[in-house]
Design a protein around this motif. Structure first.
Motif, PDB file in Angstrom:
ATOM      1  N   HIS A 358       0.806  -1.223   0.000  1.00 49.46           N
ATOM      2  CA  HIS A 358       0.000   0.000   0.000  1.00 49.46           C
ATOM      3  C   HIS A 358       0.841   1.276   0.000  1.00 49.46           C
ATOM      4  N   ARG A 359       2.147   1.184   0.215  1.00 50.45           N
ATOM      5  CA  ARG A 359       2.957   2.415   0.168  1.00 50.45           C
ATOM      6  C   ARG A 359       3.291   2.760  -1.271  1.00 50.45           C
ATOM      7  N   ALA A 360       3.308   1.739  -2.124  1.00 48.58           N
ATOM      8  CA  ALA A 360       3.513   1.968  -3.551  1.00 48.58           C
ATOM      9  C   ALA A 360       2.932   0.755  -4.254  1.00 48.58           C
ATOM     10  N   ALA A 361       2.559   0.922  -5.497  1.00 50.43           N
ATOM     11  CA  ALA A 361       2.013  -0.200  -6.250  1.00 50.43           C
ATOM     12  C   ALA A 361       3.125  -1.191  -6.531  1.00 50.43           C
ATOM     13  N   GLY A 362       2.835  -2.483  -6.317  1.00 49.00           N
ATOM     14  CA  GLY A 362       3.850  -3.478  -6.635  1.00 49.00           C
ATOM     15  C   GLY A 362       4.270  -4.314  -5.445  1.00 49.00           C
ATOM     16  N   TYR A 363       3.671  -4.081  -4.271  1.00 46.07           N
ATOM     17  CA  TYR A 363       4.010  -4.901  -3.109  1.00 46.07           C
ATOM     18  C   TYR A 363       2.805  -5.722  -2.641  1.00 46.07           C
ATOM     19  N   GLU A 364       1.886  -5.987  -3.568  1.00 44.82           N
ATOM     20  CA  GLU A 364       0.648  -6.668  -3.154  1.00 44.82           C
ATOM     21  C   GLU A 364       0.839  -8.167  -2.964  1.00 44.82           C
ATOM     22  N   PHE A 365       1.944  -8.685  -3.462  1.00 43.56           N
ATOM     23  CA  PHE A 365       2.141 -10.141  -3.474  1.00 43.56           C
ATOM     24  C   PHE A 365       2.193 -10.750  -2.068  1.00 43.56           C
ATOM     25  N   ASP A 366       1.914 -12.078  -2.039  1.00 42.93           N
ATOM     26  CA  ASP A 366       2.057 -12.852  -0.811  1.00 42.93           C
ATOM     27  C   ASP A 366       3.536 -13.032  -0.479  1.00 42.93           C
ATOM     28  N   VAL A 367       3.848 -12.943   0.804  1.00 45.40           N
ATOM     29  CA  VAL A 367       5.209 -13.257   1.258  1.00 45.40           C
ATOM     30  C   VAL A 367       5.138 -14.595   1.998  1.00 45.40           C
ATOM     31  N   PRO A 368       5.534 -15.681   1.327  1.00 42.87           N
ATOM     32  CA  PRO A 368       5.401 -17.004   1.954  1.00 42.87           C
ATOM     33  C   PRO A 368       6.467 -17.254   3.015  1.00 42.87           C
ATOM     34  N   LEU A 369       6.205 -18.239   3.872  1.00 48.92           N
ATOM     35  CA  LEU A 369       7.177 -18.640   4.898  1.00 48.92           C
ATOM     36  C   LEU A 369       7.745 -20.008   4.541  1.00 48.92           C
ATOM     37  N   PHE A 370       9.056 -20.116   4.653  1.00 55.69           N
ATOM     38  CA  PHE A 370       9.718 -21.387   4.342  1.00 55.69           C
ATOM     39  C   PHE A 370      10.701 -21.769   5.443  1.00 55.69           C
ATOM     40  N   ASP A 371      10.870 -23.066   5.589  1.00 56.87           N
ATOM     41  CA  ASP A 371      11.872 -23.559   6.534  1.00 56.87           C
ATOM     42  C   ASP A 371      13.259 -23.363   5.916  1.00 56.87           C
ATOM     43  N   GLY A 372      14.205 -22.889   6.723  1.00 60.56           N
ATOM     44  CA  GLY A 372      15.561 -22.670   6.208  1.00 60.56           C
ATOM     45  C   GLY A 372      16.607 -23.139   7.204  1.00 60.56           C
ATOM     46  N   ASP A 373      17.558 -23.922   6.715  1.00 64.18           N
ATOM     47  CA  ASP A 373      18.610 -24.434   7.597  1.00 64.18           C
ATOM     48  C   ASP A 373      19.505 -23.330   8.152  1.00 64.18           C
ATOM     49  N   HIS A 374      19.521 -22.193   7.479  1.00 61.19           N
ATOM     50  CA  HIS A 374      20.439 -21.130   7.884  1.00 61.19           C
ATOM     51  C   HIS A 374      19.880 -20.299   9.036  1.00 61.19           C
ATOM     52  N   VAL A 375      18.622 -20.563   9.424  1.00 56.03           N
ATOM     53  CA  VAL A 375      17.992 -19.728  10.455  1.00 56.03           C
ATOM     54  C   VAL A 375      18.391 -20.212  11.845  1.00 56.03           C
ATOM     55  N   THR A 376      18.792 -19.271  12.698  1.00 55.09           N
ATOM     56  CA  THR A 376      19.145 -19.626  14.074  1.00 55.09           C
ATOM     57  C   THR A 376      18.412 -18.695  15.037  1.00 55.09           C
ATOM     58  N   ASP A 377      18.467 -19.004  16.326  1.00 58.66           N
ATOM     59  CA  ASP A 377      17.910 -18.049  17.302  1.00 58.66           C
ATOM     60  C   ASP A 377      19.014 -17.474  18.187  1.00 58.66           C
ATOM     61  N   ASP A 378      20.183 -17.265  17.578  1.00 61.82           N
ATOM     62  CA  ASP A 378      21.293 -16.623  18.296  1.00 61.82           C
ATOM     63  C   ASP A 378      21.104 -15.111  18.347  1.00 61.82           C
ATOM     64  N   THR A 379      20.738 -14.527  17.220  1.00 60.62           N
ATOM     65  CA  THR A 379      20.492 -13.085  17.178  1.00 60.62           C
ATOM     66  C   THR A 379      19.257 -12.849  16.317  1.00 60.62           C
ATOM     67  N   GLY A 380      18.704 -11.639  16.361  1.00 62.61           N
ATOM     68  CA  GLY A 380      17.558 -11.280  15.531  1.00 62.61           C
ATOM     69  C   GLY A 380      16.249 -11.666  16.185  1.00 62.61           C
ATOM     70  N   THR A 381      15.360 -12.279  15.399  1.00 62.77           N
ATOM     71  CA  THR A 381      14.016 -12.567  15.896  1.00 62.77           C
ATOM     72  C   THR A 381      13.647 -14.036  15.740  1.00 62.77           C
ATOM     73  N   GLY A 382      14.517 -14.798  15.082  1.00 64.88           N
ATOM     74  CA  GLY A 382      14.182 -16.184  14.772  1.00 64.88           C
ATOM     75  C   GLY A 382      13.528 -16.315  13.409  1.00 64.88           C
ATOM     76  N   PHE A 383      13.236 -15.165  12.786  1.00 67.59           N
ATOM     77  CA  PHE A 383      12.754 -15.161  11.402  1.00 67.59           C
ATOM     78  C   PHE A 383      13.762 -14.389  10.561  1.00 67.59           C
ATOM     79  N   VAL A 384      14.006 -14.869   9.364  1.00 66.45           N
ATOM     80  CA  VAL A 384      14.984 -14.204   8.508  1.00 66.45           C
ATOM     81  C   VAL A 384      14.300 -13.702   7.254  1.00 66.45           C
ATOM     82  N   HIS A 385      14.417 -12.439   7.061  1.00 65.56           N
ATOM     83  CA  HIS A 385      13.884 -11.778   5.874  1.00 65.56           C
ATOM     84  C   HIS A 385      14.623 -12.334   4.669  1.00 65.56           C
ATOM     85  N   THR A 386      13.879 -12.637   3.620  1.00 68.17           N
ATOM     86  CA  THR A 386      14.450 -13.388   2.520  1.00 68.17           C
ATOM     87  C   THR A 386      14.239 -12.657   1.201  1.00 68.17           C
ATOM     88  N   ALA A 387      15.372 -12.125   0.690  1.00 67.82           N
ATOM     89  CA  ALA A 387      15.354 -11.381  -0.573  1.00 67.82           C
ATOM     90  C   ALA A 387      16.251 -12.138  -1.546  1.00 67.82           C
TER      91      ALA A 387
END
Length: 1018
Positions: A358-387
């Motif tokens: 809604h801030r600009a046209a082009g971000y309407e898509f779904d952002v799916p969640l996937f399991d990733g071996d690289h994700v840890t709970d050492d730092t951050g939130t336990g979720f990793v933004h994926t670009a």
RNA sequence: GGGCGCGUAGCUCAGCGGGAGAGCACUUCCUUGAUAUGGAAGGGGUCACAGGUUGGAUCCCUGUCGCGCCCA
């Protein structure tokens, strides 16, 4: 103590000149560092390689196809292991009766040489890096790279030759040879034609300052302060209303089961919540396409219960976080109080909204969640933004979930959000023109713009700064970014034409099964890699390589596939090398007149060097013109008799074995090899890897200079190469000792055989038992050695032969026979039979060892034959008559040798008590309780076997104080000093009553010998 | 962190459900006609560690530790 004090000349004449003592020029000490180069010169002078080819022409071929080392720098111990092992294979296959032709090769293109040229020829001279868009500069640079590779190819060739490796050193293959470059281009054209080659994209390390892609090795990690943000992704779609996974997670955390109303409430709560991510690269948010979690991490839903009114994270806000990190996140977000609502399993969340929606046209898509071996709970939130445009893990997660993305109707394209100069493109809606990094390597305005928009969207809950290690360009020392770039791929899962709907992966997995892997676990290893690998990226944005020589229709994705154009390109490469692709007017030259060069894009990316080396089979084993010695290979699977082996370190399961397999399966539908042999790595004496800083490096050049290449060869052969090998001063010392023992035994045979005339050869049936026993041992060893060479088990050859030479020959047979050999009359049948047998032993031992001790066996061959132009390496393993086998005799002599041990044991006691010195001073009485054993001992000259001057056999258990041993029950030995006088010639004690009047101080046997010798010389 | 391996005398290696072995090295003695050589005898191992299976484990299973290769 000593029978023969120096001051007793009264002992009479010196009989030594009347004895057949060993005589040889073969030195006791090898002097290998000096001798080996002489032998190399001899091989060159007699054209050993040429002779090998001509003598074995027409035999079944055994082709050890060389894996090419990289042509930079001197060789190290790992190269030595590899090449020596290859040479042992090559030489032994030749001696087993094959035409075993080894053509060495080199890998010449690639990054390390480019860097070296850039460093040596440009940077260190203050010259700017050449402009590769300028054809002349490009070609000049490539020629500098070629010259560098040529130099090191020459250096390494000398070093390999010095190891004693036989092969076609005058005509090696090289990936940079013009015919090779032409064939590599033809091979990639085949992938274009069969539809597997496609252009996709992938993030690579990119330096905005230098406007170039960087390899991992060109990057160094330095401290850098990054902006950090915690961003909320509002939950959009839940997997199922039942929320099974989350309810299971709640039960696991002890929160109990829910009733139907509870499930509804849970569903509503999660729908109202946001998944929180943390990133150090806010500018990658516009490229975000997914969120990664880990199924190994515990997550919960949290509610903010207390916060300042103007706080970004408001009271009542619902956030999903890893339990271990929740309080840290809320602290960063200045939340004064929060509560944990319940456990959550992120698998129940199908998709979130993009935080910029809604801030600009082009971000309407779904952002799916996937399991990733690289994700840890050492730092951050336990979720990793994926670009996927901007990170390796991100890309891998995205690619491995392609099937699901397509099924859910999500666009799988990876956006090009940032251009080569670091600016956002139109694919980052709302940010075009903002910049991530500027020309100077400084932070641009992108982060601030993204942060402002996230804040405006209400999805920023915290921000901060973090000092951490961040990749910087090795050259400019400026930070780099991961950036999506177009790359060329070979598809693993696309059905190939002319197959039953099979993909490259299918064919490769099938080919693995059809190949013989040694050791067997290699099959598992490569199978796992092929089964799981993503599509093969074959493009590099580099200068020193073979181009992906294709044209793409402008404004489309279609690769031009035209036989005439392709032939023109290959023809040019054949004549001028791949430089032709980069020359001015190349597009016109190759496309016209059939096509308009303005309509086509010429692809200037070069091929990854793994594609080059994956093609070696194509331009070496199939090129009869340039490699006539390998022409006409007919593999066993094609009904022929020839075999192709690849032999490399175990790392090549991912490297050369892998790339060759894919290349060959994609173009020929099968593996390029029949057998793959792998070896381990060379470690130091403690089993640790070698490194200059630790100071545990063993250089092959040093070992050769100090001890000789045959010592290294012995080390390779005696070690278990399927595992890692160890080397160091102590290990080398023990191999030097082993070598000396083997060498001296050979030397003694040579010295004895100096007195052997072929005319005195004794027929098998006339030989004494002891000789026939040795021939029996040769039959046993013959089959063992052949079997071991056939199965590439060289340590077994060494173990069997060195035990044979020390225990059977040196300590037993030779020791026993010295008396006859040295002292018997010339006409003695025993003496002549022994020489006949020693000749047979020598012939075999010197050929059996030849593939391993290539230099020493050649030296021994020359010493024995005096040949000026032949070589031990031109022999095959000698046939050993089956009639020599005599298991009954062997069993009988096991009894005799066992009894002999009791006698030598008894003599040892006498020696310790100073009652005797030499065993010839004894004439023991041997009591044997068992009649058949006694009969066996009585049937031979047991005194001779025990090297005593006399020996009496008696029945019974013998007196109490006789010597006995548990290993031979029923046998005991009473030591008795030999009576009579000592023969001045043979040193055996004899009864003077029987002395020859003409030679009174020697035994009758020696008198006969003296008489015969006298007659001969007269 | 994951995949594939390895860990038996000082060294290099055999053995692989039922006696722990070979060659080299080491110690002592002998020979001095293989002589910067040759022979003999001897010492040396909780088969990485911990559980389990079995009547019985170096050998089979699980885990731990150490080492290597390949990934992450």
């Amino acid at each position: 103590m000593n029978d023969k004090p120096a001051d007793s000349p009264a002992k009479g004449p010196d009989y030594a000149p009347t004895l057949y003592l060993p005589v040889t020029d073969f030195p006791m000490r090898g002097g290998l560092p000096q001798k080996e180069p002489e032998i190399l010169a001899r091989w060159k002078a007699i054209d050993l390689y040429g002779k090998l080819r001509s003598t074995s022409a027409g035999r079944p071929k055994f082709v050890l196809h060389d894996g090419p080392p990289y042509a930079n720098g001197n060789i190290h111990i790992g190269h030595a292991l590899n090449k020596i092992l290859k040479d042992i294979v090559t030489r032994s296959q030749q001696m087993l009766g094959k035409d075993s032709n080894y053509v060495p090769g080199w890998d010449c293109h690639g990054l390390p040489i480019e860097w070296k040229i850039e460093e040596d020829n440009y940077r260190s001279k203050g010259k700017p890096k050449p402009d590769f868009t300028n054809p002349a500069a490009m070609i000049a640079f490539r020629q500098e790279c070629r010259a560098y590779a040529t130099h090191w190819l020459g250096v390494q060739r000398e070093e390999f030759v010095r190891l004693g490796v036989t092969g076609d050193w005058a005509n090696p293959y090289a990936t940079m040879a013009f015919p090779a470059e032409a064939q590599i281009a033809r091979e990639i054209m085949k992938f274009a034609a069969n539809g597997l080659l496609y252009r996709g994209s992938k993030p690579v390390m990119w330096s905005v300052v230098e406007k170039t892609a960087l390899a991992e090795a060109e990057v160094e990690y330095e401290d850098h302060v990054s902006d950090t943000i915690w961003t909320a992704f509002p939950v959009r779609t839940l997997r199922e209303r039942s929320m099974d996974s989350t309810r299971a997670a709640m039960e696991k955390s002890g929160e109990g089961a829910l009733d139907i109303e509870g499930v509804d409430e849970l569903f509503a709560e999660i729908n109202a919540a946001s998944v929180v991510i943390w990133t150090t690269t806010p500018w990658t948010i516009p490229a975000n396409r997914a969120i990664s979690y880990s199924r190994k991490i515990a997550y919960s839903l949290y509610r903010v219960t207390e916060a300042a009114a103007d706080n970004w994270a408001k009271v009542g806000g619902l956030y999903i976080l890893a339990d271990r990190l929740a309080s840290d996140v809320f602290k960063s977000a200045r939340v004064e109080n929060f509560e944990r609502v319940r456990a959550i399993d992120p698998r129940d969340i199908l998709a979130c909204s993009h935080p910029l929606n809604h801030r600009a046209a082009g971000y309407e898509f779904d952002v799916p969640l996937f399991d990733g071996d690289h994700v840890t709970d050492d730092t951050g939130t336990g979720f990793v933004h994926t670009a996927p445009s901007h990170g390796r893990d991100d890309f891998d997660v995205w690619m491995s979930n392609q099937r699901e993305l397509i099924a859910r109707g999500i666009d799988t394209n990876i956006p090009y959000t940032v251009d080569a100069d670091g600016y956002y493109t139109a694919e980052a809606p709302g940010f075009a023109g903002k910049r991530v990094i500027d020309d100077k390597g400084k932070k641009g305005d992108a982060n601030d713009a993204v942060i402002a928009e996230l804040l405006a969207a209400g999805n920023l809950i915290a921000r901060g700064k973090l000092k951490h290690q961040y990749p910087h360009s090795w050259r400019s020392k400026k930070p780099v970014i991961f950036r999506n770039t177009p790359q060329w791929f070979i598809a693993m899962d696309k059905p190939l034409p002319q197959t039953r709907n099979e993909s490259l992966r299918d064919l490769a997995l099938k080919a693995i099964k059809e190949t013989r892997w040694a050791p067997a676990f290699g099959e598992n290893r490569i199978n796992g890699m092929i089964a799981n690998r993503p599509d093969w990226v074959v493009s590099r944005q580099r200068a020193w390589g073979v181009p992906i020589a294709v044209f793409v229709k402008k404004g489309g994705h279609e690769i031009l596939i035209d036989e005439i154009v392709n032939a023109r390109i290959a023809q040019a490469f054949e004549q001028e090398g791949a430089d032709a692709w980069f020359a001015d007017g190349a597009a016109q030259r190759f496309l016209a007149p059939e096509y308009d060069p303005d309509d086509y894009e010429k692809i200037d990316d070069v091929l990854d060097v793994w594609f080059d080396s994956g093609c070696t089979h194509a331009f070496t084993l199939e090129d009869d013109e340039h490699f006539p010695g390998l022409a006409g290979i007919q593999r066993v699977r094609d009904g022929g008799a020839d075999e192709i082996m690849y032999l490399e370190g175990s790392d090549q399961h991912r490297g050369w074995f892998h790339s060759s397999l894919l290349e060959s399966c994609g173009t020929r539908g099968r593996a390029p090899y029949d057998v793959v042999l792998t070896h381990g790595f060379v470690l130091d004496e403690k089993g640790q890897k070698m490194s200059k800083s630790v100071g545990n490096v063993v250089a092959p050049q040093t070992v050769i200079k100090d001890s000789g290449a045959d010592i290294l060869r012995l080390w390779v052969a005696a070690s278990d190469y399927s595992d890692d090998l160890r080397i160091g001063p102590e290990i080398l010392k023990t191999f030097i000792e082993t070598y000396r023992k083997l060498r001296n035994t050979m030397r003694w045979m040579l010295g004895s055989l100096a007195h052997f005339n072929a005319s005195e050869r004794v027929a098998f049936n006339d030989m004494p038992e002891l000789e026939r026993l040795m021939l029996h041992r040769l039959v046993e060893l013959d089959s063992l050695v052949r079997e071991a060479y056939l199965t590439f088990d060289y340590k077994r050859v060494i173990a069997a032969l060195s035990a044979f030479m020390t225990s059977d020959l040196s300590a037993f047979y030779f020791d026993v026979r010295k008396d006859s050999l040295y002292c018997d009359p010339p006409s003695s049948l025993v003496r002549q039979a022994a020489l006949t047998v020693i000749d047979e032993i020598f012939q075999r031992v010197s050929t059996w060892f030849a593939p391993i001790l290539a230099f020493t066996c050649e030296e021994a061959f020359i010493a024995r034959t005096g040949s000026a132009d032949s070589s031990v390496h031109l022999q095959t393993f000698p046939a050993t008559p089956a009639e020599w086998r005599n298991d009954e005799l062997a069993a009988k002599w096991r009894v005799i040798r066992n009894a002999r041990r009791i006698v030598t044991g008894a003599l040892e006691i006498e020696r310790a008590s100073k009652r005797i010195g030499s065993s010839l001073e004894a004439a023991p009485v041997v009591y044997v309780a068992d009649d058949s054993t006694r009969a066996i001992l009585a049937s031979v000259d047991f005194s001779e076997v025990c090297i005593t001057s006399g020996l009496t056999l008696e029945a019974g258990e013998g007196p109490e104080d006789a010597f006995r041993d548990a290993e031979a029950p029923g046998i005991s030995v009473a030591p008795v000093r030999a009576s009579g006088v000592k023969c001045a010639r043979s040193w055996r004690y004899f009864d003077p009553a029987f002395a020859d009047p003409e030679f009174p101080e020697v035994s009758p046997r020696d008198a006969r010998a003296l008489r015969e010798l006298k007659a001969k010389s007269a």
